[in-house]
Design a protein around this motif. Structure first.
Motif, short mmCIF file in Angstrom:
data_model
loop_
_atom_site.label_atom_id
_atom_site.label_comp_id
_atom_site.label_asym_id
_atom_site.label_seq_id
_atom_site.Cartn_x
_atom_site.Cartn_y
_atom_site.Cartn_z
N ALA A 28 0.74 -1.21 -0.03
CA ALA A 28 -0.08 0.01 -0.04
C ALA A 28 0.97 1.01 -0.03
O ALA A 28 0.66 2.20 0.72
CB ALA A 28 -0.98 0.11 1.26
N PHE A 83 2.97 4.01 -2.94
CA PHE A 83 2.43 4.93 -4.04
C PHE A 83 1.51 4.10 -5.10
O PHE A 83 0.37 4.26 -5.47
CB PHE A 83 3.28 5.90 -4.62
CG PHE A 83 3.56 6.82 -3.94
CD1 PHE A 83 2.95 8.06 -4.02
CD2 PHE A 83 4.96 6.98 -3.09
CE1 PHE A 83 3.33 9.21 -3.03
CE2 PHE A 83 5.16 7.90 -2.26
CZ PHE A 83 4.54 8.85 -2.26
N ALA A 84 2.13 2.94 -5.44
CA ALA A 84 1.64 2.03 -6.62
C ALA A 84 0.14 1.39 -5.78
O ALA A 84 -0.74 1.25 -6.45
CB ALA A 84 2.46 0.98 -6.89
N ALA A 128 2.96 -10.64 2.40
CA ALA A 128 3.01 -11.69 1.59
C ALA A 128 4.44 -12.40 1.74
O ALA A 128 5.41 -11.89 1.91
CB ALA A 128 2.62 -11.14 0.12
#
Ligand SMILES: Cc1cc2nc3c(=O)[nH]c(=O)nc-3n(C[C@H](O)[C@H](O)[C@H](O)COP(=O)(O)OP(=O)(O)OC[C@H]3O[C@@H](n4cnc5c(N)ncnc54)[C@H](O)[C@@H]3O)c2cc1C
Length: 284
Positions: free
Chosen positions: A19, A21-22, A88
């Motif tokens: 989470a 900028f992209a 993840a």
């Protein structure tokens, strides 16, 4: 192999890893595009969005850390998205499953139909012996924690300057292949401005140590602007700026290692050199 933890609701499952900028931008677009037509889950550690560009101010103590982040969970709750505070650990593309470690240590196995992998850059401090605030002796402004460490080290040197000592600040990048020179450049300009404001600049030596082939390259082959009909290159502007601010550039330098005594670097056509420093902020 671990099976997915939650049953399929029938709606397409979109999982966003990261989470920054992209990832956050992807989530905001999805809220507009698919809102109730998909199950969106965002996974990122620490429940915070960091506004990285402002870390250059945190690293000199001119901005507090609280001003550069906000909590993500309330934003995603408002959007109707699931947010998991975790990381993840692996992606199983054949099964379309992501293995997650939640902040509380528990495991989750999340099935997806669409995956946005936006976990950002890897900060490769290990690429240069002695680099970085954890294992090494240099500072960084690449995270809030790093910027706070840089601030403390910087202010210790400011205290020494106030006592009349001279100090050398080396700022730039810490690996021949490092990028993100722009952030380091902004930081050295900040340090210069802060020391001038404090009336301490005359006792401080500022060195720009960078792998760029020319000043103003910034890892993007430089920039150009048309001013009064003439093309002005970034290198002309930055060269002049360095002269005006009395910042000594060492360019085309690949840092090969850092110790308490100095920063070792190579330059094509020159013998290997070592630069002593009192404070170093080198981006990996
Ligand atoms: C001091 C500084 C100043 C900068 N200034 C500028 C500027 O002025 N202009 C500009 O364009 N760029 C600037 N940059 C560069 C810019 O910040 C990065 O290009 C940008 O942050 C990259 O965005 P990203 O989303 O790819 O990665 P990031 O912003 O790094 O976000 C990655 C996200 O993934 C999460 N994540 C990491 N690992 C996992 C995992 N295993 N599982 C789930 N989530 C994970 C992170 O917690 C984070 O939420 C600056 C960088 C720095 C350090």
């Amino acid at each position: 192999m671990n099976a997915p933890s939650a049953p399929h609701t029938g709606l397409p499952r979109i999982v966003i890893l990261g989470a920054g900028f992209a990832g956050h931008t992807a989530a905001l677009h999805l809220s507009r595009l698919v809102r109730s037509k998909a199950n969106v889950t965002v996974i990122a550690p620490r429940n915070r969005f960091t506004w990285f560009p402002s870390l250059i101010w945190v690293g000199t103590g001119t901005m507090s850390a609280e001003k550069v982040w906000f909590p993500l969970a309330p934003v995603y709750e408002k959007l109707g998205f699931d947010y998991i505070d975790g990381r993840a650990e692996s992606i199983r593309p054949d099964e379309r499953v992501v293995d997650i470690r939640r902040a509380d240590g528990s495991e989750e196995h999340l099935a997806y139909d669409y995956l946005v992998n936006a976990t950002g850059p890897y900060l490769n401090f290990e690429g240069t012996p002695g680099l970085g605030p954890k294992e090494g002796t240099t500072q960084s402004v690449c995270s809030i924690e790093h910027a706070l460490g840089a601030r403390d080290a910087y202010l210790e040197n400011v205290a020494q300057l106030k006592k009349g000592a001279r100090r050398r600040f080396v700022i730039g990048v810490g690996h021949p292949g490092a990028t993100c020179q722009g952030a380091a450049f902004e930081y050295i300009m900040n340090v210069d401005a802060d020391l001038r404001r404090r009336g301490l600049r005359d006792r401080a030596e500022l060195v720009w140590l960078s792998n760029e082939p020319a000043a103003g390259d910034f890892g993007v082959d430089g920039v150009e602007a048309r001013i009064d009909g003439k093309i002005v290159t970034g290198s002309t502007v930055i060269d002049e700026l360095f002269k005006e601010r009395e910042i000594q550039p060492i360019l085309a330098a690949g840092v090969t290692g850092v110790g308490k005594d100095g920063i070792a670097y190579d330059r094509v056509g020159f013998d290997p050199a070592t630069l002593e420093y009192d404070f170093a902020m080198l981006i990996p």
